[in-house]
Design an enzyme around this catalytic site. Sequence first.
Site, PDB file in Angstrom:
ATOM      1  N   TYR A  92       0.848  -1.197   0.000  1.00  0.00           N
ATOM      2  CA  TYR A  92       0.000   0.000   0.000  1.00  0.00           C
ATOM      3  C   TYR A  92       0.879   1.241   0.000  1.00  0.00           C
ATOM      4  O   TYR A  92       1.736   1.397   0.891  1.00  0.00           O
ATOM      5  CB  TYR A  92      -0.916   0.019   1.234  1.00  0.00           C
ATOM      6  CG  TYR A  92      -1.668   1.325   1.376  1.00  0.00           C
ATOM      7  CD1 TYR A  92      -2.666   1.663   0.469  1.00  0.00           C
ATOM      8  CD2 TYR A  92      -1.373   2.225   2.394  1.00  0.00           C
ATOM      9  CE1 TYR A  92      -3.348   2.866   0.565  1.00  0.00           C
ATOM     10  CE2 TYR A  92      -2.054   3.429   2.507  1.00  0.00           C
ATOM     11  CZ  TYR A  92      -3.039   3.747   1.589  1.00  0.00           C
ATOM     12  OH  TYR A  92      -3.698   4.946   1.689  1.00  0.00           O
ATOM     13  N   ASP A 141       0.279  15.557   5.897  1.00  0.00           N
ATOM     14  CA  ASP A 141      -0.737  15.123   4.938  1.00  0.00           C
ATOM     15  C   ASP A 141      -1.885  16.121   4.929  1.00  0.00           C
ATOM     16  O   ASP A 141      -2.911  15.935   5.584  1.00  0.00           O
ATOM     17  CB  ASP A 141      -1.227  13.721   5.319  1.00  0.00           C
ATOM     18  CG  ASP A 141      -2.166  13.130   4.276  1.00  0.00           C
ATOM     19  OD1 ASP A 141      -2.269  13.705   3.179  1.00  0.00           O
ATOM     20  OD2 ASP A 141      -2.791  12.094   4.564  1.00  0.00           O
ATOM     21  N   ASP A 197      -2.900   5.405  -2.706  1.00  0.00           N
ATOM     22  CA  ASP A 197      -3.757   6.535  -2.362  1.00  0.00           C
ATOM     23  C   ASP A 197      -3.869   7.447  -3.583  1.00  0.00           C
ATOM     24  O   ASP A 197      -2.872   7.778  -4.219  1.00  0.00           O
ATOM     25  CB  ASP A 197      -3.116   7.286  -1.187  1.00  0.00           C
ATOM     26  CG  ASP A 197      -4.033   8.309  -0.550  1.00  0.00           C
ATOM     27  OD1 ASP A 197      -5.056   8.663  -1.154  1.00  0.00           O
ATOM     28  OD2 ASP A 197      -3.711   8.776   0.562  1.00  0.00           O
ATOM     29  N   ASP A 200      -6.112  10.171  -3.136  1.00  0.00           N
ATOM     30  CA  ASP A 200      -6.734  11.329  -2.485  1.00  0.00           C
ATOM     31  C   ASP A 200      -8.128  11.605  -3.046  1.00  0.00           C
ATOM     32  O   ASP A 200      -8.971  10.733  -3.044  1.00  0.00           O
ATOM     33  CB  ASP A 200      -5.816  12.551  -2.619  1.00  0.00           C
ATOM     34  CG  ASP A 200      -4.525  12.387  -1.843  1.00  0.00           C
ATOM     35  OD1 ASP A 200      -4.578  11.891  -0.709  1.00  0.00           O
ATOM     36  OD2 ASP A 200      -3.456  12.732  -2.375  1.00  0.00           O
ATOM     37  N   HIS A 253      -7.684   4.398  -4.137  1.00  0.00           N
ATOM     38  CA  HIS A 253      -8.893   4.870  -3.460  1.00  0.00           C
ATOM     39  C   HIS A 253      -9.067   6.368  -3.651  1.00  0.00           C
ATOM     40  O   HIS A 253      -8.102   7.130  -3.688  1.00  0.00           O
ATOM     41  CB  HIS A 253      -8.938   4.473  -1.980  1.00  0.00           C
ATOM     42  CG  HIS A 253      -7.822   4.952  -1.119  1.00  0.00           C
ATOM     43  ND1 HIS A 253      -7.743   6.241  -0.643  1.00  0.00           N
ATOM     44  CD2 HIS A 253      -6.745   4.309  -0.612  1.00  0.00           C
ATOM     45  CE1 HIS A 253      -6.670   6.362   0.127  1.00  0.00           C
ATOM     46  NE2 HIS A 253      -6.035   5.203   0.149  1.00  0.00           N
ATOM     47  N   GLU A 293     -11.612   9.675  -2.404  1.00  0.00           N
ATOM     48  CA  GLU A 293     -12.404  10.049  -1.223  1.00  0.00           C
ATOM     49  C   GLU A 293     -13.319  11.232  -1.479  1.00  0.00           C
ATOM     50  O   GLU A 293     -13.286  11.844  -2.556  1.00  0.00           O
ATOM     51  CB  GLU A 293     -11.463  10.363  -0.061  1.00  0.00           C
ATOM     52  CG  GLU A 293     -10.622  11.593  -0.297  1.00  0.00           C
ATOM     53  CD  GLU A 293      -9.373  11.629   0.571  1.00  0.00           C
ATOM     54  OE1 GLU A 293      -9.142  12.666   1.208  1.00  0.00           O
ATOM     55  OE2 GLU A 293      -8.625  10.638   0.580  1.00  0.00           O
ATOM     56  N   CYS A 337      -5.328  14.426   6.426  1.00  0.00           N
ATOM     57  CA  CYS A 337      -5.313  13.039   6.869  1.00  0.00           C
ATOM     58  C   CYS A 337      -6.650  12.657   7.487  1.00  0.00           C
ATOM     59  O   CYS A 337      -7.247  13.435   8.240  1.00  0.00           O
ATOM     60  CB  CYS A 337      -4.178  12.833   7.879  1.00  0.00           C
ATOM     61  SG  CYS A 337      -4.209  11.225   8.707  1.00  0.00           S
ATOM     62  N   ARG A 368     -13.813   5.705  -0.909  1.00  0.00           N
ATOM     63  CA  ARG A 368     -13.567   6.051   0.492  1.00  0.00           C
ATOM     64  C   ARG A 368     -14.442   7.233   0.894  1.00  0.00           C
ATOM     65  O   ARG A 368     -14.538   8.210   0.163  1.00  0.00           O
ATOM     66  CB  ARG A 368     -12.099   6.413   0.686  1.00  0.00           C
ATOM     67  CG  ARG A 368     -11.797   7.152   1.990  1.00  0.00           C
ATOM     68  CD  ARG A 368     -10.328   7.455   2.148  1.00  0.00           C
ATOM     69  NE  ARG A 368     -10.101   8.559   3.073  1.00  0.00           N
ATOM     70  CZ  ARG A 368      -8.908   8.945   3.514  1.00  0.00           C
ATOM     71  NH1 ARG A 368      -7.816   8.311   3.113  1.00  0.00           N
ATOM     72  NH2 ARG A 368      -8.788   9.965   4.344  1.00  0.00           N
ATOM     73  N   GLU A 373     -13.592   5.548   6.432  1.00  0.00           N
ATOM     74  CA  GLU A 373     -12.460   6.084   7.178  1.00  0.00           C
ATOM     75  C   GLU A 373     -12.908   6.620   8.534  1.00  0.00           C
ATOM     76  O   GLU A 373     -14.028   7.112   8.697  1.00  0.00           O
ATOM     77  CB  GLU A 373     -11.798   7.210   6.371  1.00  0.00           C
ATOM     78  CG  GLU A 373     -10.638   7.909   7.066  1.00  0.00           C
ATOM     79  CD  GLU A 373      -9.431   7.016   7.298  1.00  0.00           C
ATOM     80  OE1 GLU A 373      -9.609   5.949   7.939  1.00  0.00           O
ATOM     81  OE2 GLU A 373      -8.328   7.385   6.869  1.00  0.00           O
ATOM     82  N   ASN A 382      -8.509   0.684   7.353  1.00  0.00           N
ATOM     83  CA  ASN A 382      -7.298   1.492   7.451  1.00  0.00           C
ATOM     84  C   ASN A 382      -6.812   1.450   8.898  1.00  0.00           C
ATOM     85  O   ASN A 382      -7.371   2.112   9.765  1.00  0.00           O
ATOM     86  CB  ASN A 382      -7.599   2.930   7.030  1.00  0.00           C
ATOM     87  CG  ASN A 382      -6.353   3.790   6.969  1.00  0.00           C
ATOM     88  OD1 ASN A 382      -5.243   3.287   6.867  1.00  0.00           O
ATOM     89  ND2 ASN A 382      -6.538   5.106   7.028  1.00  0.00           N
TER      90      ASN A 382
END
Length: 320
Positions: A58, A73, A101, A103, A128, A130, A138, A181, A211, A234
């Site tokens: 990952y 982040d 990721d 984002d 993923h 989001e 983050c 996500r 998340e 996660n």
Amino acid sequence: MASNPIPSSQETPKAAGQTAAATLRQQLRQTGKIVMAPGVYDGLSARLALNEDFNCLYMTGAGTAASRLGMPDLGCATMDDMLANASMIASLDPRIPLIADADTGYGGPLMVARTVRGYIRAGIAGLHIEDQVVTKRCGHLANKELVDETVFLSRIRAAVMAREELRALSEGVQDIVIIARTDSLESLGYEAAIARLQKAIDIGADVAFLEGMTTRDQCRNVCRDLAPTPVLLNMVVGGITPYLSAKEANDLGFRIIIFPAAALGPVFEHVAQAMKNLKSGAIQKPPGNRGVREHFMLLGLKECMDFDAAAGGVSFTRGA
């Protein structure tokens, strides 16, 4: 790994010529086995994970921002930053699936599609996307800002459309696992978050990612409420989600567990201490009694030498 009591996809055989995305889909189809992916953020951390025979990696966005930008982040890493890093990591062993990721997709539908096409062409197995605003943070920090559900779903729809276009052009060879996500649990509550994920699944997302869960009941319920869709956990050590081992997560019904800080956490601790020791004048000792050559061996020195010789090169005829 030599001995692993966790029911995981570590034993999954890889068919000759099979893409990383196809391997990840195969792993997800294995009932009762969880895909366990350690977080990596650069070539060194990825090599160390591959040396331990993990069958999935990952690429953490937080680790990428930290290693490439030296920043927290907070959405400062661009698509180009993330794609370049993920492409390099995926190239180290194309047989091993890399989930990366992505984002927010880095903009509107056209930008999301560009992101997905770039990730697919780089050989990345899964990504993923989001529902935070583009200037995200983050998922384990407070006061995250969300986009409207329609905007989130447009991101997922754009990702699916871009994937299907490349699938059609390549007769199904080019592929990627799309993970939806949501960070809406904190501000909108559990039911609204589940509804967002279900709508994303309905338009083509392959995996769901809730998340910021704060209780074991939420962890258990999300797997039940979104079944049979695979759900990702996660597992951020020191974050807001209760710690679950890979086995515990598997027992609750999760199909993927990622450990984003698996490499980043030790770096904060051990490299910081090494810098303190150096500043204080302490004698520097090789970690684990390994010298420079041994470290390079961990990074593939022997394989590089063998390749050079097989190609007719003479650079390493006397060794290195």
